[in-house]
Every structure is written in C-alpha cells, then in structure tokens.
Design an enzyme around this catalytic site. Structure first.
Site, PDB file in Angstrom:
ATOM      1  CB  VAL A   1       9.598  46.206  37.991  1.00 27.80           C
ATOM      2  CG1 VAL A   1      10.360  45.637  37.563  1.00 27.80           C
ATOM      3  CG2 VAL A   1       9.711  47.827  39.155  1.00 27.80           C
TER       4      VAL A   1
ATOM      5  CG  HIS B   1      13.659  45.066  32.916  1.00 26.59           C
ATOM      6  ND1 HIS B   1      13.527  46.571  32.385  1.00 26.59           N
ATOM      7  CD2 HIS B   1      14.551  44.717  32.271  1.00 26.59           C
ATOM      8  CE1 HIS B   1      14.407  46.247  31.589  1.00 26.59           C
ATOM      9  NE2 HIS B   1      14.734  45.277  31.439  1.00 26.59           N
TER      10      HIS B   1
ATOM     11  CD  GLU C   1       9.983  62.393  24.177  1.00 27.21           C
ATOM     12  OE1 GLU C   1       9.556  63.291  24.595  1.00 27.21           O
ATOM     13  OE2 GLU C   1      10.788  61.518  25.041  1.00 27.21           O
TER      14      GLU C   1
ATOM     15  CB  ALA D   1      -0.522  54.261  26.723  1.00 28.80           C
TER      16      ALA D   1
HETATM   17  P1  OAD Z   1      11.742  55.539  29.788  1.00 27.50           P
HETATM   18  O1  OAD Z   1      11.489  56.192  31.486  1.00 27.50           O
HETATM   19  O2  OAD Z   1      13.030  55.305  29.519  1.00 27.50           O
HETATM   20  O3  OAD Z   1      10.796  55.917  28.901  1.00 27.50           O
HETATM   21  C1  OAD Z   1       9.324  56.341  28.828  1.00 27.50           C
HETATM   22  C2  OAD Z   1       9.007  56.504  27.866  1.00 27.50           C
HETATM   23  O4  OAD Z   1       7.524  56.791  27.474  1.00 27.50           O
HETATM   24  C3  OAD Z   1       9.472  57.273  27.064  1.00 27.50           C
HETATM   25  O5  OAD Z   1      10.232  57.466  25.580  1.00 27.50           O
HETATM   26  C4  OAD Z   1       8.010  58.929  27.378  1.00 27.50           C
HETATM   27  O6  OAD Z   1       8.139  59.475  25.758  1.00 27.50           O
HETATM   28  C5  OAD Z   1       6.645  57.981  27.546  1.00 27.50           C
HETATM   29  N1  OAD Z   1       5.540  58.401  27.943  1.00 27.50           N
HETATM   30  C6  OAD Z   1       5.513  59.334  28.642  1.00 27.50           C
HETATM   31  N2  OAD Z   1       4.438  59.071  29.307  1.00 27.50           N
HETATM   32  C7  OAD Z   1       3.594  58.722  28.661  1.00 27.50           C
HETATM   33  C8  OAD Z   1       1.875  58.205  28.154  1.00 27.50           C
HETATM   34  N3  OAD Z   1       1.513  58.850  29.007  1.00 27.50           N
HETATM   35  N4  OAD Z   1       1.392  57.573  27.432  1.00 27.50           N
HETATM   36  C9  OAD Z   1       2.442  56.828  26.320  1.00 27.50           C
HETATM   37  N5  OAD Z   1       3.802  57.096  26.301  1.00 27.50           N
HETATM   38  C10 OAD Z   1       4.163  58.270  27.279  1.00 27.50           C
HETATM   39  O7  OAD Z   1      11.400  53.763  30.514  1.00 27.50           O
HETATM   40  P2  OAD Z   1      11.103  52.501  29.482  1.00 27.50           P
HETATM   41  O8  OAD Z   1      11.334  52.492  28.712  1.00 27.50           O
HETATM   42  O9  OAD Z   1      10.122  51.399  30.101  1.00 27.50           O
HETATM   43  O10 OAD Z   1      15.063  49.124  33.405  1.00 27.50           O
HETATM   44  O11 OAD Z   1      12.767  52.200  30.785  1.00 27.50           O
HETATM   45  C11 OAD Z   1      13.564  51.316  30.190  1.00 27.50           C
HETATM   46  C12 OAD Z   1      14.378  50.710  31.113  1.00 27.50           C
HETATM   47  O12 OAD Z   1      15.387  51.846  31.432  1.00 27.50           O
HETATM   48  C13 OAD Z   1      12.897  50.260  32.542  1.00 27.50           C
HETATM   49  O13 OAD Z   1      12.619  49.265  32.661  1.00 27.50           O
HETATM   50  C14 OAD Z   1      14.203  50.002  33.945  1.00 27.50           C
HETATM   51  C15 OAD Z   1      15.200  51.794  32.908  1.00 27.50           C
HETATM   52  O14 OAD Z   1      16.568  51.603  33.645  1.00 27.50           O
HETATM   53  C16 OAD Z   1      15.341  48.839  34.898  1.00 27.50           C
HETATM   54  O15 OAD Z   1      15.101  48.563  36.010  1.00 27.50           O
HETATM   55  C17 OAD Z   1      16.534  47.273  34.752  1.00 27.50           C
END
Ligand code: OAD
Ligand code: ZN
Length: 248
Positions: A102, A118, A216, A232
């Site tokens: 967001v 979202h 991961e 990334a």
């Molecule tokens: P998550 O916090 O669930 O996942 C983040 C992912 O990014 C994890 O798999 C990490 O391993 C990875 N990660 C962290 N740092 C990174 C980097 N530098 N490069 C690559 N990968 C990295 O976040 P989302 O999958 O976005 O929903 O979560 C989905 C939804 O859950 C969000 O949109 C939000 C939340 O509840 C709502 O607010 C509706």
C-alpha cells in the site's frame, strides 16, 4: 549470483510480463514486512488494528497507527528493486505490476500499469458517504481521526483490512493480466494471503514461466520454475544487466 540462462532465454522471447510483489520489495527501503524475523505482525495483532471493528472501537488508535506508517513511507524512497521493475517494464509490449503493498513505492519509482490489490495508504475515504480525501496536508495535520467535511462521518485509510473485499474489479484485472503473462516474477512475498496469492497460480495455470525472488524459501518455492534466493534490490538489477547484455 548467476542468473540462469533459461531465465534469460525466457525473457528474450517474452511479450508479456507480470510482477507480483509483496512487502519484501520495500524492505530495503526501510519499511517493515508483515511476517518473518522483523515482521510487524510479530509485535502487533492484525485483529487489533487492521480491521473495521477495531477502527469503530478505537478510531483514534487505528488512525494514529496509519499516520505512523504513512510517515515511514513518506520518509522512504524507492530502492533498486522498484526502480529496476520500472525499467524492465519499458522492454516488454505488455507489462503489469500487481502489488499487495500500500506504500505507492512502485508508483514513485515510475512503474506503469500498477494494480494495487490492498489499496493505497496515501488515500482516505469517508466510511459513510465515500468522499475521498487525498491531500498530504489533511493526512499529516490530523492527530485524531478526521471527520468528513460533507457528512461528518469518520474518515479511514483506503487500505484493505482483514475480512474486507479487495477493491472492485482490481483482482479480476490482475488475474486477467496474470493469465496473459509469459513470465511472472514473484518478488518479496510470503504468498500466504489469499486471494492475492492466486495471482501467480493463475499465471502458472496459463503457462507462464514463474520466477521467485526472495531472501528465503516460501510456500510457493516448490511450484516455481526458477527460485532466486537473495535481496530483490540486488537480484533484479543483476537480471536486468544480464538481459541487456543478452539482447545486444
Ligand atoms: P510478508 O511480510 O508476509 O512477506 C514478506 C516476504 O518478503 C517474506 O517472504 C520475506 O522472506 C521476503 N523478503 C524480505 N526482505 C526481502 C528482500 N530484501 N528481498 C526479497 N524478499 C524479501 O508480506 P506479504 O507477502 O506482502 O495484507 O504479505 C501479504 C499481505 O499480508 C500484506 O499485503 C498485508 C499482510 O497482512 C493486508 O494488509 C491486507
Ligand atoms: Zn462523508
């Protein structure tokens, strides 16, 4: 990190490309992810903040939390991951960014065709008459939850909370774009939140080559064609560099 030749070959012939992104792409901009080691949901419960009942029960607290997150977003900048996606989009006839974030950092990086599943933390709307309030002055001046100038209703951030539907038509459009894509990059997402996580599945069912970029392994790692472990903001520029060399 070596970029597999198969990925470069797929990129060379791809016409349509889709980026499906999550909180991890913004981690290098200093915005916390939701899950994982430093995830927000380890410290705060989503049901206490990110849902409509919590807002109705304690609107000032929920508003203040969003003010705090807005301030973090406002103080941050797009990182090389966002910027490379925007650059890569210029090389394909058809390209889309479907994001769960967001924070609007894809927009600020210059990406086009962004579908925000979202919502967007920079927007607000009145829960009663649905008038939108987007000005920065409005957002930052208000300590307590603001009231609508037209009807006096409470104004909330335009983000999807737990238990709410995604914005009308956005998911359908994202699925359509996913099903048309030749390559789908899945960047920085744990891919556990539905319906968003159907997007890469739709892409795969329609024959797209799936590339995951994450620090991961995730739920989806076993199903992708190419899994690149790392940040990334480092891997995406590397792919771009090798792709530009390959098409010379
Ligand atoms: P998550 O916090 O669930 O996942 C983040 C992912 O990014 C994890 O798999 C990490 O391993 C990875 N990660 C962290 N740092 C990174 C980097 N530098 N490069 C690559 N990968 C990295 O976040 P989302 O999958 O976005 O929903 O979560 C989905 C939804 O859950 C969000 O949109 C939000 C939340 O509840 C709502 O607010 C509706
Ligand atoms: Zn109103």
């Amino acid at each position: 990190m070596n970029i597999p030749n198969k990925l470069l070959a797929e990129l060379k012939r791809a016409k349509s490309i889709l980026f499906f992104t999550g909180a991890g792409i913004s981690a290098e901009s200093g915005i916390s992810t939701f899950r994982g080691e430093h995830g927000i949901w380890n410290k705060l419960k989503p049901e206490e903040l990110a849902n409509f009942d919590a807002f109705m029960k304690n609107p000032d607290m929920v508003w203040e939390w969003y003010q705090y997150r807005r301030q973090i977003v406002d103080d941050s900048e797009p990182n090389p991951g966002h910027i490379t996606i925007a650059e890569m989009q210029n090389h394909f006839e058809n390209s889309t960014v479907v994001t769960q974030n967001v924070d609007n950092l894809h927009g600020r990086a210059g990406s086009k065709n962004i579908l925000e599943l979202h919502g967007n933390i920079e927007r607000n709307f009145c829960i009663d008459c649905k008038t939108y309030y987007n000005s920065r002055e409005f957002q930052f001046a208000e300590k307590h939850v603001p009231k609508c100038e037209k009807c006096g209703g409470l104004v909330r951030p335009d983000v999807v909370w737990f238990g709410e539907m995604l914005p009308a038509g956005v998911f359908e459009e994202a699925e359509r774009k996913a099903s048309e894509s030749d390559i789908c990059f899945i960047v920085g997402t744990s891919a556990v939140v539905y319906p968003a996580a159907y997007i890469p599945i739709s892409a795969k069912q329609n024959g797209a080559y799936l590339v995951e970029i994450n620090i991961e392994l995730t739920n989806i790692s076993d199903s992708v064609d190419c899994c690149l472990i790392g940040k990334a903001g480092e891997i995406l520029p590397r792919i771009m560099e090798e792709y530009l060399t390959a098409i010379k």
